[in-house]
Scaffold this motif. Structure first.
Motif, short mmCIF file in Angstrom:
data_model
loop_
_atom_site.label_atom_id
_atom_site.label_comp_id
_atom_site.label_asym_id
_atom_site.label_seq_id
_atom_site.Cartn_x
_atom_site.Cartn_y
_atom_site.Cartn_z
N ARG A 16 0.83 -3.49 4.36
CA ARG A 16 0.95 -2.09 3.98
C ARG A 16 2.36 -1.80 3.47
N PRO A 17 2.50 -1.29 2.25
CA PRO A 17 3.84 -1.00 1.72
C PRO A 17 4.52 0.11 2.50
N ILE A 18 5.84 0.08 2.52
CA ILE A 18 6.58 1.08 3.29
C ILE A 18 6.36 2.48 2.75
N ARG A 19 6.15 2.59 1.42
CA ARG A 19 5.90 3.92 0.85
C ARG A 19 4.61 4.51 1.41
N ALA A 20 3.60 3.69 1.62
CA ALA A 20 2.35 4.18 2.21
C ALA A 20 2.59 4.70 3.62
N TRP A 21 3.43 4.00 4.37
CA TRP A 21 3.79 4.44 5.73
C TRP A 21 4.51 5.79 5.67
N LEU A 22 5.43 5.94 4.74
CA LEU A 22 6.16 7.20 4.59
C LEU A 22 5.22 8.33 4.19
N PHE A 23 4.28 8.06 3.28
CA PHE A 23 3.32 9.09 2.88
C PHE A 23 2.40 9.47 4.03
N THR A 24 2.09 8.53 4.90
CA THR A 24 1.28 8.85 6.07
C THR A 24 2.04 9.81 6.99
N ILE A 25 3.31 9.54 7.22
CA ILE A 25 4.14 10.44 8.03
C ILE A 25 4.20 11.81 7.37
N THR A 44 -0.81 2.46 -8.30
CA THR A 44 -2.03 3.26 -8.37
C THR A 44 -3.26 2.36 -8.45
N SER A 45 -3.16 1.28 -9.23
CA SER A 45 -4.32 0.37 -9.34
C SER A 45 -4.61 -0.30 -8.00
N THR A 46 -3.57 -0.60 -7.23
CA THR A 46 -3.77 -1.20 -5.90
C THR A 46 -4.45 -0.21 -4.97
N VAL A 47 -3.94 1.03 -4.94
CA VAL A 47 -4.50 2.06 -4.04
C VAL A 47 -5.95 2.36 -4.40
N MET A 48 -6.22 2.47 -5.70
CA MET A 48 -7.56 2.85 -6.13
C MET A 48 -8.49 1.65 -6.33
N ARG A 49 -7.94 0.44 -6.16
CA ARG A 49 -8.72 -0.79 -6.31
C ARG A 49 -9.39 -0.88 -7.68
N VAL A 105 13.53 11.44 9.16
CA VAL A 105 14.01 11.39 10.54
C VAL A 105 13.03 10.62 11.41
N ARG A 106 11.74 10.93 11.25
CA ARG A 106 10.72 10.22 12.04
C ARG A 106 10.63 8.75 11.65
N ALA A 107 10.78 8.48 10.36
CA ALA A 107 10.75 7.09 9.91
C ALA A 107 11.93 6.31 10.47
N LEU A 108 13.09 6.94 10.51
CA LEU A 108 14.27 6.27 11.06
C LEU A 108 14.07 5.94 12.54
N ARG A 109 13.49 6.88 13.27
CA ARG A 109 13.25 6.66 14.71
C ARG A 109 12.33 5.46 14.95
N ALA A 110 11.38 5.26 14.05
CA ALA A 110 10.40 4.19 14.25
C ALA A 110 10.64 3.00 13.33
N PHE A 111 11.77 2.97 12.64
CA PHE A 111 12.01 1.95 11.63
C PHE A 111 11.99 0.54 12.22
N ASP A 112 12.62 0.34 13.38
CA ASP A 112 12.62 -0.98 14.00
C ASP A 112 11.22 -1.43 14.40
N ALA A 113 10.37 -0.48 14.76
CA ALA A 113 9.03 -0.82 15.21
C ALA A 113 8.04 -0.99 14.05
N TYR A 114 8.44 -0.53 12.86
CA TYR A 114 7.54 -0.62 11.71
C TYR A 114 7.30 -2.09 11.36
N VAL A 115 6.03 -2.43 11.27
CA VAL A 115 5.66 -3.79 10.89
C VAL A 115 4.95 -3.68 9.54
N ALA A 116 5.55 -4.22 8.51
CA ALA A 116 5.04 -4.05 7.16
C ALA A 116 3.64 -4.64 7.00
N GLY A 117 3.45 -5.85 7.42
CA GLY A 117 2.14 -6.48 7.23
C GLY A 117 1.74 -6.42 5.78
#
Length: 178
Positions: free
Chosen positions: A59-68, A145-150, A45-57
């Motif tokens: 950062r993967p969208i899954r990381a944004w969802l996990f942050t929420i 996982t390799s990307t996240v853990m470098r 629900v929160r992701a949908l509210r901010a979906f238009d404002a989300y700027v991927a850059g």
């Protein structure tokens, strides 16, 4: 909030691709299945509210969802400490329903296994625990996982293997494997 059909279709795909992973992440941190489901719904629900404002850059969208999701579960745990929950009596006439009661032994066994894994992961700590959480609770691929853990994918596979061995040793004997 008005979203056009294209945005809704994109968000629907994001939901389908990530719902299971977000739920698994929250279920590993929430004390109850129902709470994990509620937090998963609120995450989207929160992701949908901010979906238009989300700027991927970068950062993967899954990381944004996990942050929420992480923020929601943190807020929930903080507020749960402040309130005392008292279950209300069931107002339904249960005689109208045929309810298959779960086997108490299975419930105890499943709860014990989940608690054992959580406490063992906490004792394991470090990169092995982080790798196992990313791979199995958050359902991330070796590449993610390799990307996240470098680290390289080969290093992640080795870390995962050692982590599983150490976790197995912790659960069965209470000692960390060498």
């Amino acid at each position: 909030m008005t979203l056009n059909a294209e945005t809704m279709a994109r968000f629907a795909q994001v939901y389908r691709d990530n719902r299971g992973a977000v739920y698994a992440y929250l279920y590993g941190r929430a004390p109850e299945h129902d709470l994990a489901e509620d937090l998963t719904s609120e995450t989207f629900v929160r992701a949908l509210r901010a979906f238009d404002a989300y700027v991927a850059g970068d950062r993967p969208i899954r990381a944004w969802l996990f942050t929420i999701a992480r923020n929601l579960v943190t807020d929930e745990m903080k507020s749960a400490r402040r309130r005392r929950q008292t279950p209300l009596p069931d107002m339904l006439d249960e005689s109208r329903f045929v309810v298959a009661e779960p086997d108490p032994a299975e419930l105890v066994s499943a709860g014990h296994a989940r608690d054992s894994i959580r406490s063992s992961l906490a004792r394991l700590g470090g990169d092995q625990a982080r790798c196992l959480v990313l791979r199995f609770f958050e359902e991330r691929s070796i590449g993610e996982t390799s990307t996240v853990m470098r680290r390289s994918p080969g290093a992640i596979k080795a870390l995962q293997h050692r982590g599983i061995d150490s976790l197995r040793a912790l659960i069965t004997t209470g000692a960390i494997a060498p």
